[in-house]
Design an enzyme around this catalytic site. Structure first.
Site, PDB file in Angstrom:
ATOM      1  N   LYS A 134      -3.057 -63.749   6.047  1.00 39.46           N
ATOM      2  CA  LYS A 134      -1.998 -62.946   5.416  1.00 39.46           C
ATOM      3  C   LYS A 134      -2.576 -61.690   4.771  1.00 39.46           C
ATOM      4  O   LYS A 134      -3.601 -61.749   4.112  1.00 39.46           O
ATOM      5  CB  LYS A 134      -1.301 -63.777   4.336  1.00 39.46           C
ATOM      6  CG  LYS A 134      -0.582 -65.002   4.872  1.00 39.46           C
ATOM      7  CD  LYS A 134       0.020 -65.833   3.751  1.00 39.46           C
ATOM      8  CE  LYS A 134      -1.023 -66.455   2.846  1.00 39.46           C
ATOM      9  NZ  LYS A 134      -0.457 -67.434   1.898  1.00 39.46           N
ATOM     10  N   GLY A 159       4.801 -66.614  -5.886  1.00 49.02           N
ATOM     11  CA  GLY A 159       5.267 -67.605  -4.916  1.00 49.02           C
ATOM     12  C   GLY A 159       5.490 -67.082  -3.508  1.00 49.02           C
ATOM     13  O   GLY A 159       6.092 -67.768  -2.679  1.00 49.02           O
ATOM     14  N   THR A 160       4.963 -65.908  -3.205  1.00 50.61           N
ATOM     15  CA  THR A 160       5.161 -65.365  -1.845  1.00 50.61           C
ATOM     16  C   THR A 160       4.502 -66.266  -0.786  1.00 50.61           C
ATOM     17  O   THR A 160       5.076 -66.521   0.259  1.00 50.61           O
ATOM     18  CB  THR A 160       4.587 -63.943  -1.710  1.00 50.61           C
ATOM     19  OG1 THR A 160       3.261 -63.934  -2.256  1.00 50.61           O
ATOM     20  CG2 THR A 160       5.445 -62.915  -2.410  1.00 50.61           C
ATOM     21  N   GLY A 161       3.291 -66.722  -1.088  1.00 48.58           N
ATOM     22  CA  GLY A 161       2.558 -67.543  -0.124  1.00 48.58           C
ATOM     23  C   GLY A 161       3.240 -68.891   0.092  1.00 48.58           C
ATOM     24  O   GLY A 161       3.360 -69.365   1.231  1.00 48.58           O
ATOM     25  N   CYS A 162       3.695 -69.505  -1.002  1.00 55.02           N
ATOM     26  CA  CYS A 162       4.391 -70.804  -0.909  1.00 55.02           C
ATOM     27  C   CYS A 162       5.648 -70.643  -0.063  1.00 55.02           C
ATOM     28  O   CYS A 162       5.945 -71.466   0.809  1.00 55.02           O
ATOM     29  CB  CYS A 162       4.802 -71.302  -2.294  1.00 55.02           C
ATOM     30  SG  CYS A 162       3.439 -71.427  -3.451  1.00 55.02           S
ATOM     31  N   THR A 211       6.165 -60.947  -7.145  1.00 53.21           N
ATOM     32  CA  THR A 211       5.640 -61.566  -5.925  1.00 53.21           C
ATOM     33  C   THR A 211       5.080 -62.961  -6.215  1.00 53.21           C
ATOM     34  O   THR A 211       4.239 -63.460  -5.474  1.00 53.21           O
ATOM     35  CB  THR A 211       4.525 -60.679  -5.320  1.00 53.21           C
ATOM     36  OG1 THR A 211       3.550 -60.434  -6.355  1.00 53.21           O
ATOM     37  CG2 THR A 211       5.055 -59.366  -4.794  1.00 53.21           C
TER      38      THR A 211
HETATM   39  N1  LIG Z   1       4.038 -56.241  -1.858  1.00 58.75           N
HETATM   40  C1  LIG Z   1       4.333 -56.821  -0.672  1.00 58.75           C
HETATM   41  N2  LIG Z   1       5.141 -56.221   0.205  1.00 58.75           N
HETATM   42  C2  LIG Z   1       5.460 -56.779   1.376  1.00 58.75           C
HETATM   43  N3  LIG Z   1       4.987 -57.983   1.776  1.00 58.75           N
HETATM   44  C3  LIG Z   1       4.164 -58.646   0.942  1.00 58.75           C
HETATM   45  C4  LIG Z   1       3.778 -58.117  -0.326  1.00 58.75           C
HETATM   46  N4  LIG Z   1       2.949 -59.010  -0.943  1.00 58.75           N
HETATM   47  C5  LIG Z   1       2.838 -60.047  -0.099  1.00 58.75           C
HETATM   48  N5  LIG Z   1       3.536 -59.840   1.050  1.00 58.75           N
HETATM   49  C6  LIG Z   1       3.677 -60.760   2.170  1.00 58.75           C
HETATM   50  O1  LIG Z   1       4.008 -62.031   1.623  1.00 58.75           O
HETATM   51  C7  LIG Z   1       3.428 -63.070   2.381  1.00 58.75           C
HETATM   52  C8  LIG Z   1       2.533 -63.908   1.455  1.00 58.75           C
HETATM   53  O2  LIG Z   1       1.285 -63.247   1.363  1.00 58.75           O
HETATM   54  P1  LIG Z   1       0.306 -63.231   0.145  1.00 58.75           P
HETATM   55  O3  LIG Z   1      -0.975 -62.685   0.678  1.00 58.75           O
HETATM   56  O4  LIG Z   1       0.949 -62.556  -1.021  1.00 58.75           O
HETATM   57  O5  LIG Z   1       0.222 -64.768  -0.164  1.00 58.75           O
HETATM   58  P2  LIG Z   1      -0.453 -65.514  -1.367  1.00 58.75           P
HETATM   59  O6  LIG Z   1      -1.460 -64.634  -2.026  1.00 58.75           O
HETATM   60  O7  LIG Z   1      -0.920 -66.799  -0.792  1.00 58.75           O
HETATM   61  O8  LIG Z   1       0.741 -65.776  -2.367  1.00 58.75           O
HETATM   62  P3  LIG Z   1       0.747 -66.741  -3.685  1.00 58.75           P
HETATM   63  O9  LIG Z   1       0.929 -65.857  -4.848  1.00 58.75           O
HETATM   64  O10 LIG Z   1       1.930 -67.614  -3.472  1.00 58.75           O
HETATM   65  O11 LIG Z   1      -0.554 -67.470  -3.703  1.00 58.75           O
HETATM   66  C9  LIG Z   1       2.681 -62.373   3.509  1.00 58.75           C
HETATM   67  O12 LIG Z   1       3.525 -62.297   4.647  1.00 58.75           O
HETATM   68  C10 LIG Z   1       2.386 -60.998   2.957  1.00 58.75           C
HETATM   69  O13 LIG Z   1       2.172 -60.042   3.954  1.00 58.75           O
HETATM   70  C1  LIG Z   2       2.055 -75.173  -8.257  1.00 64.99           C
HETATM   71  C2  LIG Z   2       1.620 -73.902  -7.620  1.00 64.99           C
HETATM   72  N1  LIG Z   2       1.316 -73.905  -6.309  1.00 64.99           N
HETATM   73  C3  LIG Z   2       0.921 -72.768  -5.705  1.00 64.99           C
HETATM   74  C4  LIG Z   2       0.814 -71.590  -6.426  1.00 64.99           C
HETATM   75  C5  LIG Z   2       0.316 -70.338  -5.708  1.00 64.99           C
HETATM   76  O1  LIG Z   2       1.042 -69.273  -5.931  1.00 64.99           O
HETATM   77  C6  LIG Z   2       1.164 -71.616  -7.800  1.00 64.99           C
HETATM   78  N2  LIG Z   2       1.099 -70.511  -8.576  1.00 64.99           N
HETATM   79  N3  LIG Z   2       1.555 -72.795  -8.367  1.00 64.99           N
END
Ligand SMILES: Nc1ncnc2c1ncn2[C@@H]1O[C@H](COP(=O)(O)OP(=O)(O)OP(=O)(O)O)[C@@H](O)[C@H]1O
Ligand SMILES: Cc1ncc(CO)c(N)n1
Length: 270
Positions: free
Chosen positions: A173, A206-209, A204
């Protein structure tokens, strides 16, 4: 209705973890279930405490679900400890669900270790080989590969390296890139790009979740892997666009209800 299980940690503020996963499941019209691995005391500003569930309690939750209900897809998020990972891997091997999306959650946006540093190797060895797809962000991909990743070319190299750890496919990602939020998948043969313009938003959390749960929902709904990822990418992009500034820190994304939308009932336009 398809049934999707999240195995993850609870986020008391509702933006990430189990709570985000269940919201994403509902928005995708699948029936959501949860196995809680840990409870976090968390809000938009940080993580303040973590209470891990015992491996026995995690095993009991998994047995309760799999002995009774057919599971169409599993998403794995925060797994916290070595023993937690071992029991999840053992149970998944026993029940062998069709689709397993592994989000190798390591550190929260606020910098808290959601995975015990000594458990990284266990996650790599026990969970990655079971995955239909793994969805590391750049810092996680750097930890697993041991290499710095800053460019699209380095993301592709990382994807090849991650693929060799045994997952059927990898999605690296690009949320942490300087430039646009481009994600790249690799299935051992083909790279696929999922382009997203960077949205200037502080919300942003929880974007990854959300992305990994959307992928799991789409796989349960029998989309191909690349379709499942593309649809999930569209979903997270819309969810970030319509995110809201609750709390004093990094706010949550907005889960929009496709069912309502299809019925013309949703105020949120794509
Ligand atoms: N500012 C942004 N604009 C557009 N897309 C974004 C942005 N930030 C994250 N994304 C998208 O959101 C999705 C999650 O990516 P990200 O790399 O943020 O995950 P993460 O770091 O695992 O998130 P988390 O905070 O849940 O751990 C991906 O598809 C990424 O491209
Ligand atoms: C419980 C939990 N899982 C995943 C993440 C990653 O964003 C978070 N902040 N909290």
């Amino acid at each position: 209705m398809k049934k999707v299980l999240t195995i993850a940690g609870s986020d008391s503020s509702g933006g990430a973890g189990i709570q985000a996963d269940l919201k994403a499941f509902s928005a995708h019209g699948v029936f959501g279930m949860s196995v809680i691995t840990a409870v976090t005391a968390q809000n938009t500003q940080g993580v303040f405490a973590v209470q891990d569930m015992t491996p026995e309690m995690i095993a009991s939750q998994l047995d309760a679900i799999f002995s009774d209900i057919e599971v169409d897809a599993v998403k794995i998020g925060m797994v916290s400890q070595i023993e937690t990972i071992k029991i999840i891997a053992e149970k998944l091997k026993q029940y062998s669900p069709k689709n397993i999306v592994v989000d190798p959650v390591m550190i929260s946006k606020s910098g808290y270790d959601l995975l015990s540093p000594d458990a990284k190797e266990t996650l790599i060895q026990e969970l990655i080989p079971l995955a239909t797809v793994i969805t590391p962000n750049l810092p996680e991909a750097e930890v697993i590969t041991g290499k710095k990743i800053e460019t699209i070319e380095e993301m592709k190299e990382a994807a090849i390296d991650l693929y060799s750890k045994g997952a059927k496919a990898v999605l690296v990602k690009g949320g942490h890139l300087e430039d646009d939020a481009t994600d790249i998948s690799y299935d051992g043969k083909t790279f696929t790009y999922y382009h997203g313009k960077r949205i200037e938003s502080n919300n942003t959390h929880g974007t990854g979740c959300t992305l990994s749960s959307a992928i799991a929902s789409n796989l349960a709904n029998e989309l191909s892997l690349t379709e499942a990822i593309q649809e999930a990418k569209d979903y997270i992009t819309t969810a970030i666009k319509h995110s809201f500034p609750i709390g004093k820190g990094v706010g949550p994304v907005h889960h929009f209800y496709t069912l309502y939308e299809n019925a013309g009932m949703n105020k949120v336009k794509k």
